[in-house]
Design a protein around this motif. Structure first.
Motif, PDB file in Angstrom:
ATOM      1  N   ALA A 117       0.839  -1.200   0.000  1.00 37.65           N
ATOM      2  CA  ALA A 117       0.000   0.000   0.000  1.00 37.65           C
ATOM      3  C   ALA A 117       0.869   1.243   0.000  1.00 37.65           C
ATOM      4  CB  ALA A 117      -0.919  -0.010   1.207  1.00 37.65           C
ATOM      5  N   LYS A 118       2.007   1.183   0.715  1.00 41.19           N
ATOM      6  CA  LYS A 118       2.923   2.331   0.751  1.00 41.19           C
ATOM      7  C   LYS A 118       3.554   2.535  -0.623  1.00 41.19           C
ATOM      8  CE  LYS A 118       4.172   2.643   5.580  1.00 41.19           C
ATOM      9  NZ  LYS A 118       5.267   2.750   6.527  1.00 41.19           N
ATOM     10  N   GLU A 119       3.883   1.425  -1.289  1.00 41.98           N
ATOM     11  CA  GLU A 119       4.481   1.530  -2.631  1.00 41.98           C
ATOM     12  C   GLU A 119       3.491   2.168  -3.593  1.00 41.98           C
ATOM     13  OE1 GLU A 119       6.136  -2.101  -4.133  1.00 41.98           O
ATOM     14  OE2 GLU A 119       7.211  -2.498  -2.273  1.00 41.98           O
ATOM     15  N   ARG A 120       2.213   1.731  -3.531  1.00 43.59           N
ATOM     16  CA  ARG A 120       1.193   2.317  -4.410  1.00 43.59           C
ATOM     17  C   ARG A 120       1.033   3.797  -4.130  1.00 43.59           C
ATOM     18  NH1 ARG A 120      -3.552  -0.861  -3.011  1.00 43.59           N
ATOM     19  NH2 ARG A 120      -2.279  -2.535  -2.250  1.00 43.59           N
ATOM     20  N   LYS A 121       1.030   4.160  -2.843  1.00 50.91           N
ATOM     21  CA  LYS A 121       0.888   5.565  -2.474  1.00 50.91           C
ATOM     22  C   LYS A 121       2.078   6.368  -2.981  1.00 50.91           C
ATOM     23  CE  LYS A 121      -0.213   8.543   1.407  1.00 50.91           C
ATOM     24  NZ  LYS A 121      -0.490   8.673   2.797  1.00 50.91           N
ATOM     25  N   LEU A 122       3.294   5.823  -2.828  1.00 54.06           N
ATOM     26  CA  LEU A 122       4.506   6.491  -3.297  1.00 54.06           C
ATOM     27  C   LEU A 122       4.465   6.664  -4.807  1.00 54.06           C
ATOM     28  CD1 LEU A 122       7.214   7.658  -2.455  1.00 54.06           C
ATOM     29  CD2 LEU A 122       8.212   5.395  -2.704  1.00 54.06           C
ATOM     30  N   MET A 123       4.056   5.616  -5.517  1.00 52.49           N
ATOM     31  CA  MET A 123       3.964   5.697  -6.993  1.00 52.49           C
ATOM     32  C   MET A 123       2.913   6.717  -7.399  1.00 52.49           C
ATOM     33  SD  MET A 123       4.432   1.663  -8.041  1.00 52.49           S
ATOM     34  CE  MET A 123       3.761   1.906  -9.644  1.00 52.49           C
ATOM     35  N   GLN A 124       1.799   6.762  -6.670  1.00 46.79           N
ATOM     36  CA  GLN A 124       0.746   7.713  -6.973  1.00 46.79           C
ATOM     37  C   GLN A 124       1.245   9.131  -6.745  1.00 46.79           C
ATOM     38  OE1 GLN A 124      -2.788   7.245  -4.621  1.00 46.79           O
ATOM     39  NE2 GLN A 124      -3.949   8.736  -5.801  1.00 46.79           N
ATOM     40  N   GLN A 125       2.004   9.346  -5.631  1.00 48.09           N
ATOM     41  CA  GLN A 125       2.560  10.671  -5.353  1.00 48.09           C
ATOM     42  C   GLN A 125       3.535  11.081  -6.452  1.00 48.09           C
ATOM     43  OE1 GLN A 125       4.224  10.444  -1.424  1.00 48.09           O
ATOM     44  NE2 GLN A 125       2.316  11.094  -0.436  1.00 48.09           N
ATOM     45  N   GLU A 126       4.401  10.128  -6.900  1.00 47.98           N
ATOM     46  CA  GLU A 126       5.351  10.441  -7.962  1.00 47.98           C
ATOM     47  C   GLU A 126       4.616  10.777  -9.248  1.00 47.98           C
ATOM     48  OE1 GLU A 126       8.118   7.210  -8.297  1.00 47.98           O
ATOM     49  OE2 GLU A 126       9.041   7.647  -6.360  1.00 47.98           O
ATOM     50  N   SER A 127       3.558  10.036  -9.541  1.00 45.33           N
ATOM     51  CA  SER A 127       2.768  10.295 -10.747  1.00 45.33           C
ATOM     52  C   SER A 127       2.112  11.669 -10.661  1.00 45.33           C
ATOM     53  CB  SER A 127       1.719   9.201 -10.910  1.00 45.33           C
ATOM     54  OG  SER A 127       0.864   9.512 -11.973  1.00 45.33           O
ATOM     55  N   GLU A 128       1.567  11.990  -9.465  1.00 41.33           N
ATOM     56  CA  GLU A 128       0.944  13.303  -9.284  1.00 41.33           C
ATOM     57  C   GLU A 128       1.984  14.405  -9.415  1.00 41.33           C
ATOM     58  OE1 GLU A 128      -0.981  13.125  -5.482  1.00 41.33           O
ATOM     59  OE2 GLU A 128      -2.578  11.812  -6.193  1.00 41.33           O
ATOM     60  N   GLU A 129       3.192  14.144  -8.889  1.00 37.09           N
ATOM     61  CA  GLU A 129       4.267  15.131  -9.005  1.00 37.09           C
ATOM     62  C   GLU A 129       4.619  15.364 -10.467  1.00 37.09           C
ATOM     63  OE1 GLU A 129       7.576  13.794  -6.666  1.00 37.09           O
ATOM     64  OE2 GLU A 129       6.412  13.862  -4.803  1.00 37.09           O
ATOM     65  N   GLN A 130       4.677  14.297 -11.240  1.00 37.25           N
ATOM     66  CA  GLN A 130       5.031  14.427 -12.662  1.00 37.25           C
ATOM     67  C   GLN A 130       3.968  15.222 -13.403  1.00 37.25           C
ATOM     68  OE1 GLN A 130       5.715  10.506 -14.156  1.00 37.25           O
ATOM     69  NE2 GLN A 130       7.757  10.337 -13.218  1.00 37.25           N
ATOM     70  N   VAL A 131       2.698  14.963 -13.088  1.00 32.71           N
ATOM     71  CA  VAL A 131       1.609  15.695 -13.746  1.00 32.71           C
ATOM     72  C   VAL A 131       1.682  17.161 -13.369  1.00 32.71           C
ATOM     73  CG1 VAL A 131      -0.894  15.980 -13.823  1.00 32.71           C
ATOM     74  CG2 VAL A 131       0.095  13.698 -13.954  1.00 32.71           C
ATOM     75  N   MET A 132       1.920  17.436 -12.073  1.00 34.34           N
ATOM     76  CA  MET A 132       2.015  18.830 -11.632  1.00 34.34           C
ATOM     77  C   MET A 132       3.210  19.516 -12.275  1.00 34.34           C
ATOM     78  SD  MET A 132       1.189  18.295  -7.641  1.00 34.34           S
ATOM     79  CE  MET A 132       0.737  19.868  -7.017  1.00 34.34           C
ATOM     80  N   LEU A 133       4.328  18.815 -12.316  1.00 37.29           N
ATOM     81  CA  LEU A 133       5.535  19.398 -12.901  1.00 37.29           C
ATOM     82  C   LEU A 133       5.351  19.654 -14.381  1.00 37.29           C
ATOM     83  CD1 LEU A 133       8.361  20.369 -12.367  1.00 37.29           C
ATOM     84  CD2 LEU A 133       9.195  18.069 -12.791  1.00 37.29           C
ATOM     85  N   SER A 134       4.713  18.703 -15.053  1.00 38.18           N
ATOM     86  CA  SER A 134       4.522  18.896 -16.493  1.00 38.18           C
ATOM     87  C   SER A 134       3.550  20.040 -16.747  1.00 38.18           C
ATOM     88  CB  SER A 134       4.049  17.612 -17.158  1.00 38.18           C
ATOM     89  OG  SER A 134       2.765  17.277 -16.701  1.00 38.18           O
ATOM     90  N   SER A 135       2.550  20.216 -15.857  1.00 38.46           N
ATOM     91  CA  SER A 135       1.635  21.333 -16.049  1.00 38.46           C
ATOM     92  C   SER A 135       2.314  22.651 -15.754  1.00 38.46           C
ATOM     93  CB  SER A 135       0.381  21.163 -15.203  1.00 38.46           C
ATOM     94  OG  SER A 135       0.714  21.286 -13.856  1.00 38.46           O
TER      95      SER A 135
END
Length: 164
Positions: free
Chosen positions: A2-20
């Motif tokens: 669950a922590k790995e999924r949360k970490l991956m989700q945070q990284e994905s959200e970071e990438q989307v925010m950074l790309s925006s």
């Protein structure tokens, strides 16, 4: 997991925010970059700051949830204590009513006792007068018997003298 999924989700959200923020699909990509390295760095710093604030808020939220949990447990303890005290209070009220009833009965008995003592005192006084009267009557009776015996003796003496 669950922590790995949360970490991956945070990284994905970071990438989307950074790309925006940067206009890039991949923040690490150098080709076709629409921003200068300084602008990308600023965007990355902003994203890191937001990420840190998010972690801080997550920590604060966790702390607040723990505090709510502790307060709920404390509320349960106080609620149980209140139930115990309410029950004890009801029991004490019953005991108080019983004590007040016993006290009223005691006062009534005390009044009856005082009345009985007064009556006994009056009866003892009456008995004392009756005993005095009885002694007086006995004395008079003895006196009369002595007078009668004296008369009988005198009559017998007079009757013996006449016959002689």
């Amino acid at each position: 997991a669950a922590k790995e999924r949360k970490l991956m989700q945070q990284e994905s959200e970071e990438q989307v925010m950074l790309s925006s923020l940067t206009g890039k699909l991949n923040p690490n990509a150098k080709e076709g970059s629409l921003m200068s390295p300084t602008e990308g760095s600023h965007a990355w710093n902003t994203l890191t700051k937001i990420k840190d604030e998010s972690r801080q808020k997550d920590g604060e939220l966790f702390r607040l949830r723990q505090e709510v949990k502790v307060l709920n447990e404390h509320r349960k303890v106080l609620s149980n204590k209140m139930l115990q005290l309410t029950s004890a209070n009801a029991e004490n009220e019953n005991k108080l009513q019983a004590a007040e009833k016993v006290e009223a009965e005691y006062k009534e008995l005390l009044t009856k006792y005082d009345l009985a003592v007064d009556i006994i005192g009056e009866k003892e006084e009456e008995l004392m007068h009756l005993r005095d009267d009885l002694e007086h009557v006995k004395a008079k009776f003895r006196e009369q018997i002595e007078v009668l015996l004296d008369r009988i003796t005198a009559l017998e003496a007079a009757g013996t003298q006449k016959t002689t």
